[in-house]
Design a protein around this motif. Structure first.
Motif, PDB file in Angstrom:
ATOM      1  N   VAL A 265       0.825  -1.210   0.000  1.00 24.99           N
ATOM      2  CA  VAL A 265       0.000   0.000   0.000  1.00 24.99           C
ATOM      3  C   VAL A 265       0.853   1.251   0.000  1.00 24.99           C
ATOM      4  CG1 VAL A 265      -1.985  -1.073   1.107  1.00 24.99           C
ATOM      5  CG2 VAL A 265      -0.186  -0.078   2.530  1.00 24.99           C
ATOM      6  N   ASP A 266       2.145   1.131   0.303  1.00 19.27           N
ATOM      7  CA  ASP A 266       3.011   2.293   0.291  1.00 19.27           C
ATOM      8  C   ASP A 266       4.465   1.862   0.205  1.00 19.27           C
ATOM      9  OD1 ASP A 266       3.691   4.978   0.305  1.00 19.27           O
ATOM     10  OD2 ASP A 266       3.854   5.076   2.492  1.00 19.27           O
ATOM     11  N   ALA A 267       5.266   2.699  -0.391  1.00 14.36           N
ATOM     12  CA  ALA A 267       6.713   2.480  -0.452  1.00 14.36           C
ATOM     13  C   ALA A 267       7.374   3.847  -0.504  1.00 14.36           C
ATOM     14  CB  ALA A 267       7.081   1.650  -1.674  1.00 14.36           C
ATOM     15  N   GLN A 268       8.396   4.052   0.321  1.00 16.01           N
ATOM     16  CA  GLN A 268       9.072   5.343   0.390  1.00 16.01           C
ATOM     17  C   GLN A 268      10.579   5.143   0.478  1.00 16.01           C
ATOM     18  OE1 GLN A 268       7.603   8.296   0.160  1.00 16.01           O
ATOM     19  NE2 GLN A 268       5.472   7.554   0.221  1.00 16.01           N
ATOM     20  N   ALA A 269      11.312   6.072  -0.117  1.00 15.15           N
ATOM     21  CA  ALA A 269      12.766   6.056   0.023  1.00 15.15           C
ATOM     22  C   ALA A 269      13.131   6.642   1.391  1.00 15.15           C
ATOM     23  CB  ALA A 269      13.408   6.866  -1.096  1.00 15.15           C
ATOM     24  N   SER A 276      23.004   4.449   7.612  1.00 12.20           N
ATOM     25  CA  SER A 276      22.776   5.686   6.843  1.00 12.20           C
ATOM     26  C   SER A 276      22.768   5.447   5.343  1.00 12.20           C
ATOM     27  CB  SER A 276      23.839   6.746   7.190  1.00 12.20           C
ATOM     28  OG  SER A 276      23.755   7.102   8.547  1.00 12.20           O
ATOM     29  N   GLU A 277      22.570   4.183   4.942  1.00 14.93           N
ATOM     30  CA  GLU A 277      22.486   3.880   3.508  1.00 14.93           C
ATOM     31  C   GLU A 277      21.053   4.080   3.017  1.00 14.93           C
ATOM     32  OE1 GLU A 277      23.791  -0.094   3.050  1.00 14.93           O
ATOM     33  OE2 GLU A 277      25.934   0.401   3.152  1.00 14.93           O
ATOM     34  N   PRO A 278      20.889   4.470   1.753  1.00 13.72           N
ATOM     35  CA  PRO A 278      19.527   4.595   1.202  1.00 13.72           C
ATOM     36  C   PRO A 278      18.822   3.243   1.155  1.00 13.72           C
ATOM     37  CG  PRO A 278      21.118   5.748  -0.177  1.00 13.72           C
ATOM     38  CD  PRO A 278      21.910   4.914   0.792  1.00 13.72           C
ATOM     39  N   VAL A 279      17.589   3.199   1.601  1.00 12.74           N
ATOM     40  CA  VAL A 279      16.766   1.990   1.570  1.00 12.74           C
ATOM     41  C   VAL A 279      15.372   2.372   1.116  1.00 12.74           C
ATOM     42  CG1 VAL A 279      18.064   0.809   3.388  1.00 12.74           C
ATOM     43  CG2 VAL A 279      16.097   2.262   3.989  1.00 12.74           C
ATOM     44  N   VAL A 280      14.543   1.364   0.899  1.00 14.89           N
ATOM     45  CA  VAL A 280      13.143   1.579   0.551  1.00 14.89           C
ATOM     46  C   VAL A 280      12.289   0.916   1.619  1.00 14.89           C
ATOM     47  CG1 VAL A 280      11.313   1.163  -1.118  1.00 14.89           C
ATOM     48  CG2 VAL A 280      13.622   1.684  -1.911  1.00 14.89           C
ATOM     49  N   THR A 281      11.484   1.703   2.303  1.00 12.11           N
ATOM     50  CA  THR A 281      10.558   1.148   3.294  1.00 12.11           C
ATOM     51  C   THR A 281       9.235   0.836   2.614  1.00 12.11           C
ATOM     52  OG1 THR A 281       9.721   3.329   3.922  1.00 12.11           O
ATOM     53  CG2 THR A 281      11.649   2.491   5.120  1.00 12.11           C
ATOM     54  N   PHE A 282       8.578  -0.237   3.092  1.00 16.23           N
ATOM     55  CA  PHE A 282       7.307  -0.627   2.483  1.00 16.23           C
ATOM     56  C   PHE A 282       6.305  -0.978   3.571  1.00 16.23           C
ATOM     57  CE2 PHE A 282       9.942  -4.437   2.760  1.00 16.23           C
ATOM     58  CZ  PHE A 282       9.093  -5.351   3.382  1.00 16.23           C
ATOM     59  N   ARG A 283       5.040  -0.953   3.174  1.00 15.60           N
ATOM     60  CA  ARG A 283       3.969  -1.288   4.110  1.00 15.60           C
ATOM     61  C   ARG A 283       2.908  -2.094   3.370  1.00 15.60           C
ATOM     62  NH1 ARG A 283      -0.527   1.759   5.507  1.00 15.60           N
ATOM     63  NH2 ARG A 283       0.371   3.561   4.416  1.00 15.60           N
ATOM     64  N   GLU A 336      19.012   8.216  -5.755  1.00 11.82           N
ATOM     65  CA  GLU A 336      18.083   8.234  -6.887  1.00 11.82           C
ATOM     66  C   GLU A 336      17.513   6.846  -7.140  1.00 11.82           C
ATOM     67  OE1 GLU A 336      18.941   8.754 -11.408  1.00 11.82           O
ATOM     68  OE2 GLU A 336      18.646  10.760 -10.582  1.00 11.82           O
ATOM     69  N   GLY A 337      18.346   5.807  -6.989  1.00  6.92           N
ATOM     70  CA  GLY A 337      17.875   4.433  -7.191  1.00  6.92           C
ATOM     71  C   GLY A 337      16.799   4.058  -6.191  1.00  6.92           C
ATOM     72  N   ALA A 338      16.983   4.471  -4.938  1.00  4.90           N
ATOM     73  CA  ALA A 338      15.976   4.185  -3.914  1.00  4.90           C
ATOM     74  C   ALA A 338      14.686   4.926  -4.221  1.00  4.90           C
ATOM     75  CB  ALA A 338      16.505   4.581  -2.534  1.00  4.90           C
ATOM     76  N   ASN A 339      14.813   6.189  -4.652  1.00  2.00           N
ATOM     77  CA  ASN A 339      13.609   6.959  -5.025  1.00  2.00           C
ATOM     78  C   ASN A 339      12.869   6.304  -6.189  1.00  2.00           C
ATOM     79  OD1 ASN A 339      13.482   9.175  -3.214  1.00  2.00           O
ATOM     80  ND2 ASN A 339      15.217  10.132  -4.248  1.00  2.00           N
ATOM     81  N   ASP A 340      13.614   5.870  -7.202  1.00  2.00           N
ATOM     82  CA  ASP A 340      12.981   5.266  -8.372  1.00  2.00           C
ATOM     83  C   ASP A 340      12.291   3.958  -8.025  1.00  2.00           C
ATOM     84  OD1 ASP A 340      13.828   7.368  -9.863  1.00  2.00           O
ATOM     85  OD2 ASP A 340      15.461   6.306 -10.877  1.00  2.00           O
ATOM     86  N   LEU A 341      12.921   3.142  -7.183  1.00  2.00           N
ATOM     87  CA  LEU A 341      12.288   1.880  -6.789  1.00  2.00           C
ATOM     88  C   LEU A 341      11.012   2.155  -6.004  1.00  2.00           C
ATOM     89  CD1 LEU A 341      12.198  -1.162  -6.578  1.00  2.00           C
ATOM     90  CD2 LEU A 341      13.743  -1.041  -4.612  1.00  2.00           C
ATOM     91  N   ALA A 342      11.041   3.151  -5.149  1.00  2.77           N
ATOM     92  CA  ALA A 342       9.834   3.506  -4.400  1.00  2.77           C
ATOM     93  C   ALA A 342       8.731   3.962  -5.349  1.00  2.77           C
ATOM     94  CB  ALA A 342      10.153   4.601  -3.384  1.00  2.77           C
ATOM     95  N   VAL A 343       9.100   4.743  -6.370  1.00  7.39           N
ATOM     96  CA  VAL A 343       8.118   5.176  -7.377  1.00  7.39           C
ATOM     97  C   VAL A 343       7.501   3.979  -8.064  1.00  7.39           C
ATOM     98  CG1 VAL A 343       7.883   6.303  -9.629  1.00  7.39           C
ATOM     99  CG2 VAL A 343       9.114   7.450  -7.798  1.00  7.39           C
TER     100      VAL A 343
END
Length: 850
Positions: A265-269, A276-283, A336-343
């Motif tokens: 239902v949601d994914a955010q960078a 402190s590494e970029p990740v993608v959180t999901f719910r 940017e990769g984390a943002n794109d995956l979240a998108v």
């Protein structure tokens, strides 16, 4: 007479005033408009991607993906149904669009067919009309064999549904980029067009649109080492997948998904709090959270894989049950990769792979240059046409120039109102309209001058001149309109923009000629009360020339035939320099970041990439180069890979100002639609002229037009100028212009046929051509002035387009005299009326020595 009612006057000037009011915002910048009162209009003409920069991408949904998915679904449904029914089977497999299975016990075949009847049941297609479609049909064979065939209608239905679903996913992904006013529309049965104006990073857009983004969570199969599964045979319930690392790491993954991306239902960078590494959180939603919690509770201590589009993003070990319905994905992402995956995850998965089959990207810098070049060319062309009219018509020229200014204003207002997109070829359409709009005024003025010369009072000459010119102008403009309409429906992108501009220009030209110019003429007459034509009308030097054009018709006709045959032979043997629109491939316009472009270095560096034939040439200024890549073997994906390689090799030293990629599927379609477009335009015009005139006139006009088309093709063969999609627009416009010219001459011939019923045809044709000679030369001159300005100052991008147009004007003028006339003689137009009668020989015959 010249009486114009107050209501008509009010209508004319309200229309002009409204057009000025609507078009006025185009004279201001966005910042200046923001500071104006709220009642002031804010809408401006939408600039095309070639003028403001951005990306045009055509995506094709892979039908094979839909077929394969349906095949796997049917195989799975058959397996599950037969197992649930306790029916034994063997040889269950699928290939192509067919699934086959053999029922082991012949006595259970009927029971199996009954159990599987739901698979072959018709499916409702919904919609306003309702209806059903059979997606699967059953063919019963011998020895208990059942064959289930996926129907083409069923696949078409699935493809159509998948395209509709894909458009929504694509729209969500593009909207996530924060771009302004993206255009996403369906084209044909399996394609989607995405236009994003002002986009500065087309590579990111393609990366987002290319990924299916099917996310799923699987357990890692630890029953055997992955190396053994690779070299041997993995368990039937598992498969080997690889990570996106370099080098890729193999994993043995269970096929059954614990949870799929449908439950997200949601994914955010975000950033990992520990590293402190970029990740993608999901719910997850409630169902997904429950299934994920249950799976992690049962498999503590085991690794599980997060899989995106058949690639393992990461494979962490379950340390403890994850019961909150949320988690995070880590995988050495960039920000940017984390943002794109979240998108991608927020937008949802595509139902099938979308392949980029056409790409046209223009950098904002090149767009600004194009606007500047187009505006400069338009201003210079307008000044040239204005001075041209003043030089030949004086007072009448002032009226024509007022009408011309109103004409251009109305075009801009119409484009603003209908929301049409103005492209660089669209600017060419406006410039061409400026040249051709003069034709209507020239026709009117020359008719008035003829009537005045014949001895009529000036007021009668003006009134009759307008009336006689009306039918000619309508006929001439309608032929061009037919070509423009065909171009709109069969063209694409910038070509359609050109067609829209030309169509609007034809309508506004007719309005300004018969309403505004008429009003100006009537007002001038009531104000000055002149007895004679103004002395500033200086076109009389064409009168009484009595040039015997038909006397040399055999020589000119033979010469034209020889050139036409040579053009066709050259086309068949040498061929044209086809652009990527027709043979596929890529074009990139690059500009050196420092100094001049090193063409030799570019060729050397790109030749090592194994991309086939690579051409690099200067383009405009010394810092700019044009790179051409041949069509790549391997289809559309190979084209995109080639562009990526070139970017990787050159982008450190060069800015990519323009990129055009056309895959084989699109180039084939464009070739077909271009051929159909030219043929359809000629056929429609043939029908119209046949209806308005006689069959000899219709055939004469088509033969003259075909001559112009063949001659233009020969010009492309001889000069080696690239023949691309805009060249088709040039040819269709040449068709319209040539017919415009021919129809004007034919209209005068028809008029003279009624007047001189016994005059020999060759003499009558000569008289008609001489009577319209001033109009022909003046129209050609004004049009060539406008196009010449566009050719010299409009920039390299449309140079080939305007060159073809310039040549077309000359060729069209020639054919309207030396092809259209002799053809009528060859077809013996109305021969029964052309017997000499000594009592009815007109004085005009004596002038030509008849």
């Amino acid at each position: 007479m010249l009486y114009i009612s107050r209501w008509k006057t009010l209508f004319i000037w309200l229309t002009v005033a409204f057009s000025v009011f609507v078009a006025l915002p185009n004279a201001f910048t966005d910042e200046e408009l923001a500071g104006l009162p709220t009642w002031f209009p804010q809408d401006k003409v939408t600039l095309g991607l070639d003028l403001q920069g951005g990306s045009h991408i055509m995506l094709k949904l892979e039908r094979s993906d839909i077929v394969q998915e349906r095949l796997e679904t049917v195989v799975g449904d058959i397996r599950t149904t037969l197992r649930d029914a306790g029916i034994r089977y063997t040889g269950l497999s699928g290939a192509g669009q067919q699934v086959q299975v053999r029922i082991t016990d012949p006595a259970q075949v009927d029971a199996a067919i009954e159990a599987l009847s739901e698979i072959t049941a018709p499916v409702s297609v919904g919609g306003l009309t309702g209806g059903t479609v059979n997606e699967v049909t059953l063919d019963r064979g011998s020895d208990g064999e059942l064959r289930f065939i996926l129907t083409d209608a069923g696949i078409d239905y699935r493809v159509s549904s998948a395209v509709t679903q894909s458009m929504e996913v694509v729209r969500r992904r593009v909207d996530e980029l924060g771009t302004t006013e993206p255009l996403i529309q369906r084209q044909g049965e399996d394609r989607i067009i995405v236009q994003v104006p002002g986009l500065t990073d087309p590579q990111r857009l393609k990366a987002l649109l290319n990924q299916t983004a099917k996310l799923s969570f699987h357990m890692v199969d630890q029953s055997m080492p992955v190396e053994e599964a690779i070299s041997g045979r993995p368990p039937a319930s598992s498969e080997v997948l690889y990570s996106s690392d370099d080098p890729a790491i193999p994993y043995l993954i269970e096929r059954r998904a614990l949870v799929s991306g449908e439950n997200l239902v949601d994914a955010q960078a975000a950033f990992d709090q520990r590293t402190s590494e970029p990740v993608v959180t999901f719910r997850f939603d409630s169902r997904g959270a429950q299934r994920f919690a249950q799976a992690t509770q049962q498999n503590v201590g085991r690794p599980f894989a997060i899989v995106l589009d058949q690639q393992v993003i990461s494979a962490p070990v379950i340390r403890e049950p994850i019961v909150g319905g949320s988690g995070q994905i880590s995988g050495n992402f960039s920000v940017e990769g984390a943002n794109d995956l979240a998108v991608l995850l927020r937008a949802g998965a595509l139902p099938a792979t979308l392949t980029v089959v056409e790409e046209r990207t223009v950098g904002p810098g090149l767009g600004a240059d194009s606007i500047r070049a187009g505006v400069v060319a338009s201003i210079i062309g307008a000044i040239a046409v204005v001075l041209f009219m003043l030089a030949f018509y004086g007072t009448f020229g002032v009226m024509a120039n007022i009408a011309l200014a109103a004409n251009v204003t109305m075009i801009l207002a119409a484009l603003t109102t209908i929301g049409s997109t103005l492209t660089l070829p669209g600017i060419a359409g406006i410039v061409l309209t400026m040249g051709m709009a003069v034709d209507s005024n020239v026709l009117i003025y020359e008719r008035i001058r003829e009537e005045a010369k014949s001895g009529r009072p000036l007021i009668q000459a003006i009134d009759i001149g307008f009336k006689k010119a009306f039918a000619t102008i309508i006929d001439a403009n309608l032929t061009t309109l037919i070509a423009a309409v065909v171009l709109f429906f069969l063209g694409s992108g910038p070509v359609r923009g050109f067609a829209v501009t030309l169509t609007v220009g034809i309508v506004t030209t007719i309005f300004t000629a018969f309403f505004l110019t008429h009003w100006l003429m009537a007002t001038w007459y009531r104000w000055k009360r002149p007895k004679h034509l103004p002395k500033s009308v200086r076109t009389g030097f064409f009168d009484d020339k009595n040039i015997p054009f038909m006397a040399v018709r055999r020589f000119t006709f033979i010469a034209a035939m020889a050139i036409s045959v040579a053009s066709l032979v050259g086309f068949a043997t040498v061929g044209m320099n086809l652009g990527i629109d027709f043979k596929g491939g890529s074009i990139m316009e690059v500009q050196a970041r420092n100094g001049e472009a090193d063409l030799s270095d570019i060729r050397t560096r790109l030749s090592d990439l194994n991309l086939g034939q690579v051409q690099a040439q200067g383009f405009g200024d010394p810092s700019t180069a044009l790179i051409r890549l041949q069509a790549q073997e391997g289809g559309e994906n190979a084209e995109q890979s080639a562009i990526a390689k070139v970017r990787g090799e050159l982008e450190a030293d060069y800015d990519f100002r323009r990129v055009e990629v056309v895959g084989p599927a699109v180039s084939s379609d464009l070739t077909q639609s271009a051929t159909i477009g030219v043929a359809a335009a000629l056929f429609a015009i043939l029908i119209y002229i046949w209806f308005r005139f006689e069959w000899q006139f219709a055939l004469g006009a088509i033969i003259a037009t075909l001559h112009d088309v063949v001659f233009t093709i020969g010009l492309f063969v001889l000069t080696g100028i690239e023949f691309n999609l805009t060249s088709i627009a040039a040819i269709l416009t040449i068709i319209g212009y040539s017919l415009n010219d021919t129809v004007v001459v034919y209209d005068r011939m028809r008029e003279n046929l009624r007047r001189y019923k016994k005059m020999p045809l060759d003499v009558l044709i000569d008289i008609s051509i001489n009577q319209t000679l001033s109009r022909t030369i003046l129209t050609a001159g004004s049009t060539m002035l406008a196009l010449g300005a566009l050719y010299v100052f409009g920039g390299e991008v449309i140079a080939s387009f305007t060159f073809a147009m310039l040549a077309g004007v000359l060729i069209g003028t020639f054919s309207s005299v030396y092809i259209a006339g002799p053809v009528l003689i060859a077809f013996k137009l109305r021969p029964e009326t052309f017997q000499k009668d000594e009592n009815e020989v007109d004085e005009a015959v004596a002038k030509f020595g008849a």
